[in-house]
Design a protein around this motif. Structure first.
Motif, mmCIF file in Angstrom:
data_model
loop_
_atom_site.group_PDB
_atom_site.id
_atom_site.type_symbol
_atom_site.label_atom_id
_atom_site.label_comp_id
_atom_site.label_asym_id
_atom_site.label_seq_id
_atom_site.Cartn_x
_atom_site.Cartn_y
_atom_site.Cartn_z
ATOM 1 N N ILE A 131 -8.949 -5.081 -7.958
ATOM 2 C CA ILE A 131 -9.415 -6.254 -7.226
ATOM 3 C C ILE A 131 -10.073 -5.778 -5.943
ATOM 4 C CG2 ILE A 131 -8.807 -8.456 -6.162
ATOM 5 C CD1 ILE A 131 -6.209 -8.436 -7.721
ATOM 6 N N ALA A 175 -0.623 -9.048 -4.754
ATOM 7 C CA ALA A 175 -0.903 -8.005 -5.745
ATOM 8 C C ALA A 175 0.199 -6.964 -5.771
ATOM 9 C CB ALA A 175 -2.250 -7.350 -5.447
ATOM 10 N N VAL A 218 -4.976 -13.864 -7.702
ATOM 11 C CA VAL A 218 -4.214 -12.752 -8.275
ATOM 12 C C VAL A 218 -3.702 -13.121 -9.658
ATOM 13 C CG1 VAL A 218 -2.085 -11.410 -8.024
ATOM 14 C CG2 VAL A 218 -3.623 -11.700 -6.072
ATOM 15 N N LEU A 267 -5.938 -2.492 -5.501
ATOM 16 C CA LEU A 267 -6.405 -3.555 -4.607
ATOM 17 C C LEU A 267 -7.168 -2.914 -3.466
ATOM 18 C CD1 LEU A 267 -6.511 -6.401 -3.303
ATOM 19 C CD2 LEU A 267 -4.262 -5.886 -2.299
ATOM 20 N N ILE A 276 -2.544 -5.311 -12.634
ATOM 21 C CA ILE A 276 -3.317 -4.942 -11.447
ATOM 22 C C ILE A 276 -2.908 -3.531 -11.054
ATOM 23 C CG2 ILE A 276 -3.836 -5.432 -9.026
ATOM 24 C CD1 ILE A 276 -3.009 -8.356 -9.605
ATOM 25 N N SER A 330 -2.071 -8.136 -0.213
ATOM 26 C CA SER A 330 -1.162 -7.039 -0.527
ATOM 27 C C SER A 330 0.170 -7.569 -1.032
ATOM 28 C CB SER A 330 -0.945 -6.169 0.713
ATOM 29 O OG SER A 330 -2.149 -5.564 1.136
ATOM 30 N N HIS A 385 3.139 -7.379 -8.233
ATOM 31 C CA HIS A 385 2.855 -6.944 -9.609
ATOM 32 C C HIS A 385 2.917 -5.423 -9.716
ATOM 33 C CE1 HIS A 385 1.656 -10.915 -11.145
ATOM 34 N NE2 HIS A 385 1.164 -11.110 -9.943
#
Length: 262
Positions: free
Chosen positions: A19, A135, A84, A97, A94, A132, A138
Motif C-alpha cells: 500500500i 495495516a 486497508v 506499507l 498486506i 500503520s 494485519h
C-alpha cells in the motif's frame, strides 16, 4: 571452499502486496510504480478518486502487476480502516506499507493559523499513525511486514519558511522509532526515508527558478536536487527481505545537506 557459506541476498518483491499513500502523483506514484516493477501488487490511496484510479490503471498497464486505486482520507480512521480492508479483501494480505501522504503550508509561526497547523500535522503525522495501526495489525497477525515512512530533511533541519512542516516530520521519525521498537518482536520492520528537494513534474517550475537553483547548489554538497529514482531505491531496500535486520532507521537522501559544514 570447505566451510565457506554462500549468502543469498533477496531484494525481489514478487508475491508481495504493498500500500502506498498519497500515490496519485509525484513521489508516491513513482514509489508505487517502483514497487510494482520489483514484482509487488500495489494499492494506491489518495483523496481524489479519479486521479488515483487513473494512476493505478496506468501502473498496471506499465508493469503487468495488479494495481488497486482507493479514494481515502488518511487523516480519518474510518476511511483508513475501510481502505486497508479493501486491500485485504482484494489481495488477501498486506506485506508493505509506504506512508507517503504529506502536505506543507509555507507560513512562519505568526502567519500560521490553528487550522493550518492541524491540517499539516494531521496529514503528515496522524495519517502515519492511523495507516500503520490499521495495516500493522494485519502484519503482526502474519508475523511479517515492512513499513516505510517518507519523512524529510526538515526532521533534522529547520526551515525558515514553514513552521509546521519540520516538527510534523520530526515526529514521523520519532514515531518510526517507537513502532520499530514495539513491533520488531512480530517480524515487522519500520524505517523512514528523508529526502531533500526532489524534482517532480509538480515542482519542476519552482526548482528551475534561478534563486532556488542557486540556493540548492550552494547549500547541497552535491550541488543539485535529487531525482525520483534516488528516493525509490532506498524505499525498495527497506521493503525487501534483504533489509530484514534493519529497523528504526531514518535514511537521509539529501546530497549531503544534513551534514553540511562551514
Amino acid at each position: 571452499m570447505e566451510g565457506y557459506e554462500v549468502v543469498n541476498v533477496n531484494f525481489d518483491l514478487n508475491g508481495k502486496v504493498a500500500i502506498v499513500t498519497g500515490a496519485s502523483r509525484g513521489i508516491g506514484r513513482t514509489i508505487a510504480e517502483g514497487l510494482a516493477q520489483a514484482g509487488a501488487d500495489v494499492a494506491l490511496t489518495a483523496r481524489t478518486e479519479a486521479e488515483v484510479l487513473a494512476a493505478a490503471h496506468e501502473i498496471s498497464l506499465a508493469t503487468g502487476r495488479r494495481a488497486l486505486g482507493i479514494a481515502c482520507d488518511v487523516t480519518d480512521k474510518r476511511s483508513v480502516d475501510s481502505a486497508v480492508q479493501q486491500v485485504v479483501e482484494r489481495f488477501g494480505k498486506i506485506d508493505i506499507l509506504v506512508n507517503n501522504a504529506g502536505t506543507n503550508i509555507r507560513h512562519s509561526a505568526f502567519e500560521l493559523s490553528e487550522e493550518e497547523w492541524d491540517f499539516v500535522v494531521d496529514t503528515n503525522l496522524k495519517s502515519v499513525f492511523l495507516m500503520s495501526q490499521a495495516a500493522g495489525s494485519h502484519m503482526i497477525e502474519r508475523q511479517s511486514g515492512r513499513i516505510v515512512n517518507i519523512a524529510s530533511v526538515a526532521s533534522e533541519l529547520t526551515l525558515s519558511f514553514s513552521t509546521a512542516y519540520g516538527p510534523s516530520k520530526a515526529a514521523v521519525v520519532q514515531l518510526t522509532k517507537q513502532l520499530a521498537s514495539e513491533w520488531a518482536r512480530y517480524g515487522v520492520t519500520v524505517n523512514a526515508v528523508s529526502p531533500w528537494f526532489i524534482r517532480t513534474s509538480l515542482n519542476a517550475e519552482a526548482l528551475d527558478d534561478p534563486d532556488n537553483q542557486k540556493m540548492i547548489e550552494q547549500r547541497t554538497p552535491m550541488g543539485r536536487y535529487g531525482r525520483l529514482e534516488e528516493v525509490v531505491a532506498p524505499v525498495l531496500f527497506f521493503c525487501s527481505e534483504g533489509a530484514g535486520y534493519v529497523t528504526g532507521q531514518n535514511l537521509f537522501v539529501d546530497g549531503g545537506v544534513t551534514h553540511y559544514g562551514v
